[in-house]
Write an enzyme that holds these catalytic residues in place. Structure first.
Site, short mmCIF file in Angstrom:
data_model
loop_
_atom_site.label_atom_id
_atom_site.label_comp_id
_atom_site.label_asym_id
_atom_site.label_seq_id
_atom_site.Cartn_x
_atom_site.Cartn_y
_atom_site.Cartn_z
N PHE A 55 0.80 -1.22 0.00
CA PHE A 55 0.00 0.00 0.00
C PHE A 55 0.83 1.27 0.00
CE2 PHE A 55 0.82 -0.37 4.58
CZ PHE A 55 1.09 0.95 4.92
N LYS A 78 -1.32 -7.64 -8.73
CA LYS A 78 -2.30 -7.65 -7.65
C LYS A 78 -1.91 -6.51 -6.71
CE LYS A 78 -3.18 -8.57 -3.87
NZ LYS A 78 -3.69 -7.63 -2.77
N GLU A 128 -5.19 -3.99 -1.70
CA GLU A 128 -6.60 -3.67 -1.67
C GLU A 128 -6.87 -2.33 -0.97
OE1 GLU A 128 -5.84 -6.75 1.62
OE2 GLU A 128 -5.06 -6.16 -0.35
N SER A 171 5.03 -6.93 4.30
CA SER A 171 5.58 -7.24 5.62
C SER A 171 6.38 -8.54 5.58
CB SER A 171 4.45 -7.39 6.64
OG SER A 171 3.71 -8.58 6.38
N CYS A 199 9.92 1.26 3.54
CA CYS A 199 10.88 0.30 4.10
C CYS A 199 12.26 0.90 4.25
CB CYS A 199 10.93 -0.96 3.25
SG CYS A 199 11.50 -0.67 1.56
N GLU A 245 9.21 -3.45 13.44
CA GLU A 245 8.90 -2.42 12.44
C GLU A 245 7.64 -1.68 12.84
OE1 GLU A 245 9.08 -2.02 7.65
OE2 GLU A 245 7.95 -3.72 8.43
#
Length: 484
Positions: free
Chosen positions: A149, A173, A176, A226, A281, A375
């Protein structure tokens, strides 16, 4: 809703499907702006079959012809940078400058793909008198990219231009949580002349990911997200005998030495920890302060306090993310850490429903605290104190992640020592976000990457292609040998 409910983009067109949906939120306001379909195995298979049909003609084109699409597509990204950036801001929450930078980085990634005819060349050698060996690279077929995202436009472009220019057909993909940019990408690629079926978008969540990992006609899968999910995707895809490169999370350490330039270090570190609301990241997560660097910390506090949420820093992606980040800060404070800059409880006028947290700096964090180990993925910097460079490096080495590390110093010897001993795939010197630029590849180590190779730059060529070797003898006079 501002936008119509989304549909999958398959075979060059939007396709209707009777599927459950998920609300898509504008994180700046906390309002629903669209709905995304939750596809499953049937929808993934439809996209795969369409890609399989498109693959023979696309892969048969010379690479010099394939990359012409990306010359045109790069120009379209630059033409539409304002509207594309606005879309990123709406679905992700980035401030305007960050969203624009994301689109321009996507254009830069396309620029590298346009250079592939000069980079992804074969090899030829006369290995014996009258005998030649040749190596050429061939595309894999249908491949898939599962994106996160935090960069709705840029991260998909880590894979789209290179994989497709190298002759593959791709299924994306997107997350969402941020599905709007993906469909716009599909539209622009068609406008640039990409044949229908070569690039397709299948929306969804876990079911779609599992279907991609399981589908027998998908040859390779890339993933960014993740660490926990990266492990699941890598295991599932490779158990189905696919290539997989899965990039996970990070816990990036910045080591600050007493000789660091005060202004450069302070401004860079705050920008690194707060840029994109810390949802990247490469964000600075832990600062390891070696001996007396209090002047740098004092200046960091000034810089952070001057930042205005809603103007200089956007929201985090969701209410759940905001709650999680605040929980980390609360826990560290309760354990004895000192909150120097507190971004909790921020309300932005006109955006009271948004998921905002301001820059947060916490001093005297100990390495055993959760905020120093896990994180956080928010605009939060934990400061750990160290008495020596070796101790600072030991703090960094103790992290299971291996994405990136930086050092702020005026000493070349110190910089070299950190470069050699940091347990990360990317290292910076006086750089808060040590992302390699093309043609150099992006990629970490350990819990930050599962699989072999890198996802961008020259390193991606190996992942998206397979080599074929040709041995030829035309000279009848060549002597008989073991190759005859």
């Amino acid at each position: 809703m501002k936008y119509d409910p989304l549909r999958n983009h398959v075979g060059g067109a939007l396709v209707d499907a009777d599927l459950p949906t998920l609300d898509v939120y504008d994180p700046s306001h906390g309002t629903v702006i669209s709905r995304v379909p939750l596809s499953g195995a049937r929808e993934v298979d439809a996209a795969v079959q369409c890609a399989r049909a498109a693959f023979p003609a696309w892969s048969a084109l010379p690479i010099k012809e394939r990359v012409q699409v990306f010359f045109r597509y790069k120009a379209l990204l630059e033409r539409d940078v304002d509207t594309l950036a606005a879309l990123v801001s709406e679905e992700n929450g980035k401030i305007e400058s960050e969203a624009r930078a994301e689109i321009l980085k996507a254009a830069e990634l396309c620029e590298f793909a346009c250079s592939l005819p000069q980079i992804a060349t074969g090899e030829l050698l006369e290995v014996s008198r009258g005998v030649e060996c040749r190596v050429e690279r061939f595309s894999l077929g249908v491949v898939a990219s599962i994106a996160p995202f935090n960069f709705p436009n840029m991260v998909p472009h880590w894979t789209i231009p290179n994989a497709i220019a190298l002759g593959n057909c791709m299924i994306l993909k997107p997350s969402e949580l941020v599905p709007l940019s993906a469909n716009r990408t599909a539209e622009l690629l068609l406008e640039a002349g990409l044949p229908a079926g070569v690039f397709q978008v299948v929306h969804g969540g876990r079911d779609a990911v599992e279907a991609i990992c399981d589908h027998p006609d998908i040859a390779a899968v890339s993933f960014v997200g993740s660490t926990a999910t990266a492990k699941v995707v890598y295991r599932r895809a490779t158990s189905n005998l696919k290539r997989c490169l899965a990039l996970g999370g990070a816990k990036n350490h910045l080591i600050v030495m007493p000789d660091a330039d005060r202004e450069m270090a302070a401004s860079n570190i705050v920008a690194s920890m707060s840029g994109c609301a810390g949802q990247r990241c490469m964000a600075a997560s832990v600062m390891v302060a070696v001996r007396d660097v209090d002047p740098v910390i004092a200046r960091m506090v000034e810089v952070a306090r001057a930042m205005v949420p809603g103007r200089d820093i956007g929201p985090v992606i969701s209410a759940a993310a905001l709650e999680r980040i605040v929980r980390y800060v609360d826990e560290a404070e309760a354990a004895g850490a000192t909150v120097l800059v507190d971004g909790r409880g921020v309300k932005v006028p006109g955006k009271e429903g948004g998921y905002f947290i301001g820059p947060t700096i916490i001093d005297h964090v100990t390495p055993d605290m959760r905020i120093a180990r896990e994180e956080v993925f928010g605009p939060v910097l934990a400061i750990v104190r160290a008495t020596s460079l070796d101790e600072a490096i030991a703090v960094e080495n103790a992290s299971p992640y291996g994405n990136a590390a930086s050092v702020y110093t005026e000493s070349g010897a110190v910089a070299r020592r950190v470069f050699e001993r940091a347990s990360t795939g990317m290292v910076g010197v006086n750089v808060g976000v040590p992302v390699p630029r093309e043609p150099f590849s992006f990629g970490g180590w350990y819990e930050s990457r599962f699989g072999v190779g890198d996802i961008t730059g020259k390193g991606s060529i190996e992942f998206w292609t397979q080599s074929k070797k040709l041995t030829t003898k035309w000279n009848r006079a060549a002597g008989v040998n073991w190759m005859s």
